[in-house]
Design an enzyme around this catalytic site. Structure first.
Site, mmCIF file in Angstrom:
data_model
loop_
_atom_site.group_PDB
_atom_site.id
_atom_site.type_symbol
_atom_site.label_atom_id
_atom_site.label_comp_id
_atom_site.label_asym_id
_atom_site.label_seq_id
_atom_site.Cartn_x
_atom_site.Cartn_y
_atom_site.Cartn_z
ATOM 1 N N THR A 55 -6.000 -8.203 10.213
ATOM 2 C CA THR A 55 -6.170 -6.774 9.741
ATOM 3 C C THR A 55 -5.651 -5.735 10.544
ATOM 4 O O THR A 55 -4.824 -4.772 10.270
ATOM 5 C CB THR A 55 -7.751 -6.495 9.648
ATOM 6 O OG1 THR A 55 -7.882 -7.511 8.469
ATOM 7 C CG2 THR A 55 -7.990 -5.048 9.010
ATOM 8 N N PHE A 77 -15.316 3.451 6.916
ATOM 9 C CA PHE A 77 -14.024 3.892 6.650
ATOM 10 C C PHE A 77 -13.770 3.776 5.088
ATOM 11 O O PHE A 77 -12.538 3.727 4.501
ATOM 12 C CB PHE A 77 -12.753 2.917 7.225
ATOM 13 C CG PHE A 77 -13.125 1.487 7.031
ATOM 14 C CD1 PHE A 77 -12.623 0.786 6.122
ATOM 15 C CD2 PHE A 77 -13.810 0.853 8.210
ATOM 16 C CE1 PHE A 77 -12.739 -0.694 5.736
ATOM 17 C CE2 PHE A 77 -14.009 -0.632 8.013
ATOM 18 C CZ PHE A 77 -13.402 -1.341 6.817
ATOM 19 N N LYS A 131 0.773 -1.230 0.009
ATOM 20 C CA LYS A 131 -0.125 -0.120 0.058
ATOM 21 C C LYS A 131 0.970 1.275 -0.224
ATOM 22 O O LYS A 131 2.099 1.320 0.400
ATOM 23 C CB LYS A 131 -1.009 -0.176 1.200
ATOM 24 C CG LYS A 131 -1.952 -1.210 1.281
ATOM 25 C CD LYS A 131 -2.872 -1.044 2.547
ATOM 26 C CE LYS A 131 -3.836 -2.414 2.513
ATOM 27 N NZ LYS A 131 -4.591 -2.300 3.813
ATOM 28 N N GLU A 153 -9.683 -10.206 -7.999
ATOM 29 C CA GLU A 153 -8.715 -8.917 -7.765
ATOM 30 C C GLU A 153 -7.525 -9.046 -8.891
ATOM 31 O O GLU A 153 -7.140 -8.002 -9.350
ATOM 32 C CB GLU A 153 -8.023 -8.893 -6.299
ATOM 33 C CG GLU A 153 -9.166 -8.568 -5.392
ATOM 34 C CD GLU A 153 -8.585 -8.736 -3.828
ATOM 35 O OE1 GLU A 153 -7.499 -9.205 -3.542
ATOM 36 O OE2 GLU A 153 -9.598 -8.490 -2.885
ATOM 37 N N ARG A 167 2.453 -7.447 8.966
ATOM 38 C CA ARG A 167 1.880 -6.456 9.824
ATOM 39 C C ARG A 167 2.364 -6.580 11.422
ATOM 40 O O ARG A 167 2.569 -5.366 11.843
ATOM 41 C CB ARG A 167 0.419 -6.616 9.804
ATOM 42 C CG ARG A 167 -0.280 -6.186 8.533
ATOM 43 C CD ARG A 167 -1.565 -6.401 8.383
ATOM 44 N NE ARG A 167 -2.322 -6.233 7.223
ATOM 45 C CZ ARG A 167 -3.430 -6.556 6.616
ATOM 46 N NH1 ARG A 167 -3.997 -7.440 7.181
ATOM 47 N NH2 ARG A 167 -3.884 -6.085 5.456
ATOM 48 N N HIS A 185 -1.931 -5.311 1.280
ATOM 49 C CA HIS A 185 -3.105 -5.937 0.935
ATOM 50 C C HIS A 185 -2.848 -7.452 0.510
ATOM 51 O O HIS A 185 -1.751 -7.602 -0.181
ATOM 52 C CB HIS A 185 -3.817 -5.256 -0.120
ATOM 53 C CG HIS A 185 -5.041 -6.093 -0.733
ATOM 54 N ND1 HIS A 185 -6.359 -5.812 -0.158
ATOM 55 C CD2 HIS A 185 -5.017 -7.000 -1.620
ATOM 56 C CE1 HIS A 185 -7.204 -7.028 -0.848
ATOM 57 N NE2 HIS A 185 -6.465 -7.623 -1.647
ATOM 58 N N ASN A 221 -1.749 -0.272 7.533
ATOM 59 C CA ASN A 221 -1.367 -1.591 7.680
ATOM 60 C C ASN A 221 -0.364 -1.933 6.450
ATOM 61 O O ASN A 221 -0.162 -3.407 6.362
ATOM 62 C CB ASN A 221 -2.630 -2.298 8.327
ATOM 63 C CG ASN A 221 -3.467 -2.687 7.037
ATOM 64 O OD1 ASN A 221 -3.407 -2.163 6.086
ATOM 65 N ND2 ASN A 221 -4.600 -3.419 7.521
HETATM 66 N N1 UDP Z 1 -9.661 -0.885 7.605
HETATM 67 C C1 UDP Z 1 -9.682 0.371 8.469
HETATM 68 N N2 UDP Z 1 -10.069 0.220 9.442
HETATM 69 C C2 UDP Z 1 -10.997 -0.565 9.723
HETATM 70 C C3 UDP Z 1 -10.988 -2.080 9.236
HETATM 71 C C4 UDP Z 1 -10.150 -1.839 8.015
HETATM 72 O O1 UDP Z 1 -8.954 1.343 8.066
HETATM 73 O O2 UDP Z 1 -11.703 -0.508 10.891
HETATM 74 C C5 UDP Z 1 -8.711 -0.751 6.283
HETATM 75 C C6 UDP Z 1 -7.419 -1.606 6.450
HETATM 76 O O3 UDP Z 1 -6.404 -0.927 5.920
HETATM 77 C C7 UDP Z 1 -7.703 -2.952 5.969
HETATM 78 C C8 UDP Z 1 -8.551 -2.421 4.828
HETATM 79 O O4 UDP Z 1 -9.473 -1.379 5.339
HETATM 80 O O5 UDP Z 1 -6.413 -3.623 5.627
HETATM 81 C C9 UDP Z 1 -9.344 -3.453 4.231
HETATM 82 O O6 UDP Z 1 -10.303 -3.988 5.285
HETATM 83 P P1 UDP Z 1 -10.282 -5.794 5.515
HETATM 84 O O7 UDP Z 1 -11.101 -5.988 6.332
HETATM 85 O O8 UDP Z 1 -10.569 -6.390 3.979
HETATM 86 O O9 UDP Z 1 -8.946 -6.241 5.957
HETATM 87 P P2 UDP Z 1 -7.661 -7.154 5.126
HETATM 88 O O10 UDP Z 1 -8.345 -8.167 4.200
HETATM 89 O O11 UDP Z 1 -6.664 -5.772 4.475
HETATM 90 O O12 UDP Z 1 -7.030 -7.518 6.402
HETATM 91 MG MG MG Z 2 -9.722 -7.606 2.845
#
Ligand code: UDP
Ligand code: MG
Length: 160
Positions: A102, A68, A20, A137, A113, A126, A123
């Site tokens: 996450t 978000f 990212k 994707e 992470r 992706h 974080n």
């Molecule tokens: N995210 C955030 N706040 C939250 C949850 C997610 O900013 O409370 C962001 C975070 O950067 C995350 C992305 O949204 O990586 C996508 O969320 P997802 O639940 O798909 O998490 P990931 O698959 O990236 O672990």
């Molecule tokens: Mg995700």
């Protein structure tokens, strides 16, 4: 394509991984690539791009009702990302384990992470969460001609 894989081709998978904008700015591309390379995964496509906000809205469509979502898509399009497709046995699940949770605060040391970042909204990486989403994707980010067909010299030593 899968018929050309030598070992255990049944569970050979592809997943979409992106460093990212925060990971790029922090100089973590090399570290992240290194972890996938040394695990034994095979890079089959990569590009360094600044995605549009529209593109990120498509990428994160599943999250469109989350509070978000708008900020996330804006942030993800605010600077360059390193978009990659990696291939390997069971890679969708294994890559998610490598990423950690996450929220970096819930991620174990040893995970990307858990080792390299602090905040859920920054974080750094992706990774696709399911095989179905990985396919969607990969198709969203890459065209067929962007994939490289190659056989790593290590392949026979990674798979039985
Ligand atoms: N995210 C955030 N706040 C939250 C949850 C997610 O900013 O409370 C962001 C975070 O950067 C995350 C992305 O949204 O990586 C996508 O969320 P997802 O639940 O798909 O998490 P990931 O698959 O990236 O672990
Ligand atoms: Mg995700």
């Amino acid at each position: 394509f899968y018929s050309r894989m030598t070992a255990s081709s049944a569970d050979m998978e592809r997943t979409f991984i992106a460093v990212k904008p925060d990971g790029v700015q922090r100089g973590l591309c090399g570290e992240i690539i290194k972890r996938f390379e040394t695990r034994g995964f095979k890079l089959i496509a990569a590009k360094f791009v600044q995605a549009s906000e529209d593109h990120m809205k498509k990428h994160y469509l599943d999250l469109k009702d989350m509070p978000f979502y708008a900020g996330l898509c804006k942030y993800m399009s605010s600077g360059p990302v390193l978009a990659m497709v990696w291939e390997g046995q069971n890679i969708v699940k294994l890559a998610r384990m490598m990423l950690g949770e996450t929220n970096p605060a819930d991620s174990k040391p040893g995970s990307i992470r858990g080792d390299l970042c602090i905040n859920i909204g920054r974080n750094i990486i992706h990774g696709s969460d399911t095989l179905d989403n990985a396919k969607t994707e990969v198709d969203l980010w890459f065209k067929a001609e962007e994939f490289v067909n190659w056989t790593p010299a290590t392949q026979a030593f990674l798979y039985e």
